[in-house]
Design an enzyme around this catalytic site. Structure first.
Site, PDB file in Angstrom:
ATOM      1  N   TYR A   1     -10.474  -3.917   3.810  1.00 48.46           N
ATOM      2  CA  TYR A   1      -9.493  -3.498   4.812  1.00 48.46           C
ATOM      3  C   TYR A   1     -10.261  -3.295   6.114  1.00 48.46           C
ATOM      4  O   TYR A   1     -11.039  -2.355   6.248  1.00 48.46           O
ATOM      5  CB  TYR A   1      -8.838  -2.200   4.353  1.00 48.46           C
ATOM      6  CG  TYR A   1      -7.668  -1.699   5.182  1.00 48.46           C
ATOM      7  CD1 TYR A   1      -7.619  -1.871   6.565  1.00 48.46           C
ATOM      8  CD2 TYR A   1      -6.608  -1.037   4.585  1.00 48.46           C
ATOM      9  CE1 TYR A   1      -6.554  -1.405   7.316  1.00 48.46           C
ATOM     10  CE2 TYR A   1      -5.531  -0.560   5.326  1.00 48.46           C
ATOM     11  CZ  TYR A   1      -5.526  -0.738   6.693  1.00 48.46           C
ATOM     12  OH  TYR A   1      -4.477  -0.258   7.430  1.00 48.46           O
TER      13      TYR A   1
ATOM     14  N   GLU B   1       0.862  -1.184   0.000  1.00 51.49           N
ATOM     15  CA  GLU B   1       0.000   0.000   0.000  1.00 51.49           C
ATOM     16  C   GLU B   1       0.898   1.233   0.000  1.00 51.49           C
ATOM     17  O   GLU B   1       1.758   1.389   0.866  1.00 51.49           O
ATOM     18  CB  GLU B   1      -0.929   0.014   1.218  1.00 51.49           C
ATOM     19  CG  GLU B   1      -1.981  -1.086   1.138  1.00 51.49           C
ATOM     20  CD  GLU B   1      -3.008  -1.052   2.274  1.00 51.49           C
ATOM     21  OE1 GLU B   1      -3.992  -1.790   2.179  1.00 51.49           O
ATOM     22  OE2 GLU B   1      -2.810  -0.310   3.254  1.00 51.49           O
TER      23      GLU B   1
ATOM     24  N   ASP C   1      -5.493   9.936   9.974  1.00 51.81           N
ATOM     25  CA  ASP C   1      -4.196   9.397  10.360  1.00 51.81           C
ATOM     26  C   ASP C   1      -3.693   9.967  11.680  1.00 51.81           C
ATOM     27  O   ASP C   1      -3.934  11.123  12.008  1.00 51.81           O
ATOM     28  CB  ASP C   1      -3.169   9.674   9.258  1.00 51.81           C
ATOM     29  CG  ASP C   1      -3.383   8.769   8.062  1.00 51.81           C
ATOM     30  OD1 ASP C   1      -3.307   7.536   8.249  1.00 51.81           O
ATOM     31  OD2 ASP C   1      -3.662   9.278   6.962  1.00 51.81           O
TER      32      ASP C   1
END
Lengths: 400, 269
Positions: free
Chosen positions: B175, B49, B60
């Site tokens: 995911y 990735e 994040d």
């Protein structure tokens, strides 16, 4: 007869704008909020509680004031000021905070978080958290913490924890990023009180609804004062909550012009401004699609305005829609023009306005002389200028 | 069959699980990215990735935020990421590449043009963090039309209804974000994760990769015992961050190799 305006749709879209552009981890929290808000909207006890606090805690309705002397000196249209500066905490921000805090309590969330730029929304959130006994954490860019020491102290006095944010440009947009990260992590016990009509659905709609008390009052007050509605409504636009609050009730009244005033900073051509609608392109940031100030690679660029409250690279998605649809006009005013209007209002009317609101005032001063004396301009005086003493003094070469 | 599907099919026949490392393109600088990709393959990566840096990486944690800031400061852009991918693909035809990033750089590039150019640069899958299924119907179609796999996230808080949305829009793999919070956070509840994977896989009908909070060989091995793939991001970024520039590539390879060995040993035991 105009078709009634019905935005956003069920998915939070205003035409191509708005929506829910967030990571999967936030979706359940937004679903929960949307359901809770939709119940509250139709719950008479929620509405009664909200209105009680607006009246007894904020001091609403705020008056509309005819700035007669200033209008006379400008020599054209009459200027009327919606006095949101007289609200408890000194700005319109508290209207929305009360709505969201009541909702937080009903949802059983004992902790509220907020982002703030200049500190006005942080102070309003800390205020209402104290009033309702909620734990309060406010995220603020470390640059803003330095620039707005008095507001940081105010929040601390009110019992809030202020967390300086060191990432990115260390300003409002980074504070918003950090508040979102906190929310993702603590979603079970935390309510995120967003301060403007941005963020993912349902925030732009919900904040607009809570702020529309401003325009609702005006629609009653203006006919009482002048026997009719104004010819134009003027408000400054950063994220755009005070503007949506006063525009929304007028959207279906098609003969009333709606004029949003963006911050041109040092001038649009200088590149140092915050005029997303005037100089930006549509894109995705902070959970919605809207006009953004960005570079050719889609990175968000740093903005500038003398007023921290307008210093934001995006804008609420409903403004993007009102611009494209032509229902509202968006214009710009530079730092210097805003300062000029600030000083004029101080000396001519005895009112110290916030630098944000001074942008709307400056445009009214530009427009009024070109209009007949029997025309009426309604300006949202969204906040008072006490917080801006340092900035204005510095511009005049004083330091205290 | 896409390169991602082929990879999972091959691993299944070998009774192994996929190791999926993540790096941010351009961190610590643009010249390091291709050597780092090679090191990840040499260390045992099955899929890679590649993070496309963005100025406002809302989902994040601090580690990947700093990687994004370093990459942007060094001038990394989406077109440059694509050209690095193309160079990698010219020497490696086997390892799938998944671009992971935020919507705005893709929108600025143009969604149709992005899909076409990503495909021709040898990219295999696209994970756009802030395009959840409700905003991604059209984009997922654009990606599928050119032969790219749209990869979606699922979280511990995702409802049943979302499993089917994701199953119909996504392809390649799912995911699964193994904890609440942002990337790089701690407190991974392994029992919680391992108990949920089998039912998720059954519902979405594609391989399930697990990421967020996996930091070492033993947690990777635990996850690999139930999931189809293990994603490791922040731990690798930290290794890059803490290494002198000339040693980062070697250290990252050693780190990935260690995790690979732990996962493979776990599978055999």
């Amino acid at each position: 007869m105009q078709t009634a305006y019905q935005f956003p749709d069920a998915q939070g879209h205003f035409g191509q704008y708005g929506g829910v552009f967030v990571s999967e981890t936030l979706i359940p929290a937004l679903d929960e909020l949307r359901d809770a808000y939709s119940k509250a909207q139709n719950d008479p006890s929620f509405i009664a509680e909200f209105q009680y606090d607006l009246k007894h805690y904020v001091g609403r309705p705020s008056p509309v004031y005819h700035a007669k002397r200033w209008s006379g000196l400008l020599g054209g249209a009459q200027i009327y000021l919606k006095r949101e500066d007289l609200n408890h905490t000194g700005a319109h921000k508290i209207n929305n905070c009360i709505g969201q805090a009541i909702l937080a309590r009903r949802m059983g969330k004992p902790r509220v978080i907020a982002e703030t730029g200049a500190g006005q929304h942080g102070v309003a959130t800390a205020t209402i958290a104290a009033r309702y006994g909620l734990e309060c954490v406010v995220y603020m860019g470390s640059e803003d913490v330095k620039r707005q020491a008095a507001n940081v102290y105010r929040m601390k006095l009110l019992g809030a924890t202020v967390v300086p944010v060191e990432s990115g440009s260390k300003t409002l947009k980074d504070a918003l990023n950090e508040a979102m990260r906190d929310w993702v992590t603590n979603v079970a016990n935390t309510f995120y009180i967003i301060g403007t009509v941005a963020g993912p659905h349902p925030y732009p709609m919900m904040v607009r609804d809570f702020q529309s008390v401003i325009g609702d009052e005006c629609k009653v007050q203006l006919p009482e004062m002048i026997g009719r509605q104004p010819d134009a409504v003027i408000a400054c636009v950063g994220g755009g909550s005070n503007a949506m609050g006063i525009f929304y009730p007028y959207i279906n009244t098609s003969n009333v012009r709606l004029i949003g005033v963006e911050a041109a900073g040092h001038g649009i051509e200088s590149g140092k401004h915050s005029a997303s609608l005037t100089a930006g392109r549509p894109g995705v940031l902070h959970g919605n699609r809207t006009y953004l100030l960005q570079d050719e690679n889609g990175q968000i660029i740093e903005t500038h305005s003398i007023s921290a409250g307008l210093d934001y690279p995006g804008v609420g998605p409903e403004h993007a829609w009102l611009k494209d649809s032509g229902r509202a006009e968006y214009v710009t005013v530079t730092d210097d023009e805003a300062l000029g209007a600030f000083h004029d209002l101080c000396r001519i009317e005895g009112i110290i306005p916030a630098l944000e609101s001074s942008h709307a005032l400056a445009y009214a001063a530009r427009l009024a002389p070109s209009l007949d004396k029997n025309k009426a301009l309604l300006v949202n005086l969204s906040g008072r200028g006490d917080k801006d003493m340092h900035t204005v003094a510095e511009k005049s070469g004083l330091v205290f | 069959m896409s390169r991602i599907q082929e990879t999972f099919a091959r691993l299944m026949s070998e009774q192994r699980k996929a190791l999926v490392p993540f790096i941010t393109a351009g961190d610590p600088d643009g010249d390091s990215t291709l050597p780092l990709l090679r090191a990840l393959v040499a260390g045992g990566a099955d899929i890679i990735e590649i993070g496309v840096p963005f100025s406002d990486p809302m989902a994040d944690g601090p580690t990947i935020q700093r990687a994004s800031e370093r990459a942007l400061a060094k001038g990394m852009t989406l077109p440059r990421v694509l050209s690095i991918a193309k160079e990698f693909r010219s020497e490696n035809s086997q390892t799938p590449l998944v671009l992971m990033g935020y919507a705005n750089p893709v929108e600025a590039y143009g969604r149709e043009r992005f899909a076409k150019d990503a495909k021709s640069s040898g990219i295999d899958g696209i994970l756009t963090v802030d395009y959840p299924p409700e905003e991604c119907g059209e984009f997922a179609e654009i990606l599928k039309r050119v032969g790219l796999d749209p990869i979606f996230l699922l979280a511990p808080t995702s409802t049943e209804r979302r499993f089917s949305q994701v199953a119909s829009l996504g392809s390649g793999y799912i995911y699964y974000v193994s904890l609440k919070g942002v990337t790089g956070a701690g407190n991974l509840d392994l029992d919680e994760v391992t108990s949920r994977i089998p039912s998720i896989r059954a519902k979405v009908g594609m391989p399930v990769a697990v990421g967020f909070g996996i930091r070492d060989g033993s947690s990777a091995a635990r996850i690999a015992s139930v999931a189809d793939a293990v994603v490791i991001g922040s731990r690798i970024i930290e290794e890059i961050e803490n290494s002198p520039n000339d040693q980062a590539v070697g250290r990252v390879q050693a780190l990935v190799q260690g995790i690979r060995s732990a996962m493979d040993a776990g599978q055999q035991s």
